[in-house]
Design a protein around this motif. Sequence first.
Motif, PDB file in Angstrom:
ATOM      1  N   ASP A   1       0.390  -7.198   8.533  1.00  0.00           N
ATOM      2  CA  ASP A   1       1.765  -7.750   8.557  1.00  0.00           C
ATOM      3  C   ASP A   1       2.089  -8.417   7.223  1.00  0.00           C
ATOM      4  OD1 ASP A   1       2.289  -6.968  11.063  1.00  0.00           O
ATOM      5  OD2 ASP A   1       1.939  -8.928  12.019  1.00  0.00           O
ATOM      6  N   ALA A   2       1.143  -9.234   6.749  1.00  0.00           N
ATOM      7  CA  ALA A   2       1.379  -9.965   5.490  1.00  0.00           C
ATOM      8  C   ALA A   2       1.503  -8.995   4.317  1.00  0.00           C
ATOM      9  CB  ALA A   2       0.244 -10.968   5.256  1.00  0.00           C
ATOM     10  N   LEU A   3       0.666  -7.954   4.323  1.00  0.00           N
ATOM     11  CA  LEU A   3       0.719  -6.942   3.247  1.00  0.00           C
ATOM     12  C   LEU A   3       2.082  -6.261   3.207  1.00  0.00           C
ATOM     13  CD1 LEU A   3      -2.459  -4.680   3.491  1.00  0.00           C
ATOM     14  CD2 LEU A   3      -1.505  -5.597   1.390  1.00  0.00           C
ATOM     15  N   MET A   4       2.600  -5.903   4.377  1.00  0.00           N
ATOM     16  CA  MET A   4       3.853  -5.174   4.423  1.00  0.00           C
ATOM     17  C   MET A   4       5.019  -6.079   3.996  1.00  0.00           C
ATOM     18  SD  MET A   4       2.248  -2.584   4.980  1.00  0.00           S
ATOM     19  CE  MET A   4       3.510  -1.448   4.551  1.00  0.00           C
ATOM     20  N   ARG A   5       4.851  -7.379   4.202  1.00  0.00           N
ATOM     21  CA  ARG A   5       5.921  -8.305   3.771  1.00  0.00           C
ATOM     22  C   ARG A   5       5.795  -8.639   2.287  1.00  0.00           C
ATOM     23  NH1 ARG A   5       4.926 -12.964   5.990  1.00  0.00           N
ATOM     24  NH2 ARG A   5       3.318 -12.329   7.459  1.00  0.00           N
TER      25      ARG A   5
ATOM     26  N   GLU B   1      -0.344  -7.677  -3.726  1.00  0.00           N
ATOM     27  CA  GLU B   1      -0.835  -8.948  -4.277  1.00  0.00           C
ATOM     28  C   GLU B   1      -1.483  -9.783  -3.161  1.00  0.00           C
ATOM     29  OE1 GLU B   1      -0.696  -9.212  -7.562  1.00  0.00           O
ATOM     30  OE2 GLU B   1      -1.817 -11.080  -7.434  1.00  0.00           O
ATOM     31  N   GLU B   2      -1.012  -9.577  -1.939  1.00  0.00           N
ATOM     32  CA  GLU B   2      -1.586 -10.290  -0.794  1.00  0.00           C
ATOM     33  C   GLU B   2      -3.076  -9.942  -0.640  1.00  0.00           C
ATOM     34  OE1 GLU B   2      -0.192 -12.594   0.807  1.00  0.00           O
ATOM     35  OE2 GLU B   2      -1.538 -12.835   2.533  1.00  0.00           O
TER      36      GLU B   2
ATOM     37  N   GLN C   1      -3.067  -0.411  -5.864  1.00  0.00           N
ATOM     38  CA  GLN C   1      -3.022   0.336  -4.591  1.00  0.00           C
ATOM     39  C   GLN C   1      -1.697   0.073  -3.886  1.00  0.00           C
ATOM     40  OE1 GLN C   1      -5.599   2.190  -4.278  1.00  0.00           O
ATOM     41  NE2 GLN C   1      -7.000   1.090  -5.629  1.00  0.00           N
ATOM     42  N   LYS C   2      -1.214   1.105  -3.199  1.00  0.00           N
ATOM     43  CA  LYS C   2      -0.008   0.891  -2.390  1.00  0.00           C
ATOM     44  C   LYS C   2      -0.373   0.053  -1.167  1.00  0.00           C
ATOM     45  CE  LYS C   2       2.368   5.187  -3.382  1.00  0.00           C
ATOM     46  NZ  LYS C   2       2.396   6.579  -2.985  1.00  0.00           N
ATOM     47  N   PRO C   3       0.519  -0.884  -0.771  1.00  0.00           N
ATOM     48  CA  PRO C   3       0.202  -1.688   0.422  1.00  0.00           C
ATOM     49  C   PRO C   3      -0.029  -0.818   1.659  1.00  0.00           C
ATOM     50  CG  PRO C   3       2.439  -2.163  -0.408  1.00  0.00           C
ATOM     51  CD  PRO C   3       1.767  -1.274  -1.407  1.00  0.00           C
TER      52      PRO C   3
END
Length: 262
Positions: A131-135, A139-140, A172-174
Amino acid sequence: MLSYTARNLDKNPGKTVLFLHAFPLSAEMWSQQIEALAKAGYGALAPNVYGVDGSPERDTWNFLGYVTDVSILLSSLNLQSVTVVGLSMGSYQAFTMFKHFPQRVTSLVLCDTRAEADSEAAREARYEFIDALMRKGSEEAVSRMVPKFFAERTYTENPALVDRVSSLIRTQKPEAIASQLRALASRDDSTFMLKSINCPTTILVGDEDKITPPGIASDIHGRISKSEFHLVKGCGHLPNLENPEAFNEFLLGHLERVYTHD
Ligand code: MLT
């Protein structure tokens, strides 16, 4: 087809090493090992998981699907059986490979890993991470993983390595990182198959690994009859990057043990 880095595959197909990378890195993490092995006359192949550095993108995948594609890649390169070197997530894949394609595995080098599946709490944490990555973007993953990756002295004595690994994650792509988290969360337990591992096996772990501490590696060693165990001094979770000289010495020692007693 999976993207990969390779050296020396034609020279010595019977002495090839397959490198499986950690989360959320890429085949690039193995560059110093591939170089050292090429010098010593071994072949090396390091694929990238889905969505990383040109490998096909997949929203949802698991380690069995991935090692099936790795096995197809080996066939396409005329490689029958290889030494499999996996670090952390790479070793989860190595366990899956041994379970489903044992004829492909000449020997194993299991680094900084664990055999257990995720607990319910660990799975929930993976989904919260997604969830945090997609938001917030990749960098997360840098801010969550990099502070846990290294031994204390690596942060002060080798900031260039910390930067290199941070950039590797940042590129890398999230979505690709999220798909790896889904694969990690859905993996099977491998504890009970450890006793069936009957090929030469070396277990390596950084003595300051905070993610998969040495006690876990020593437990794996206790369950695999033909295994050797070595601590890589002054290292955290990524000993092949933090102390490549010591890591390569253990790796070359393993290969000598395997291929000179053929
Ligand atoms: C890795 O380094 O591949 C990861 O820490 C594995 C994991 O999160 O279980």
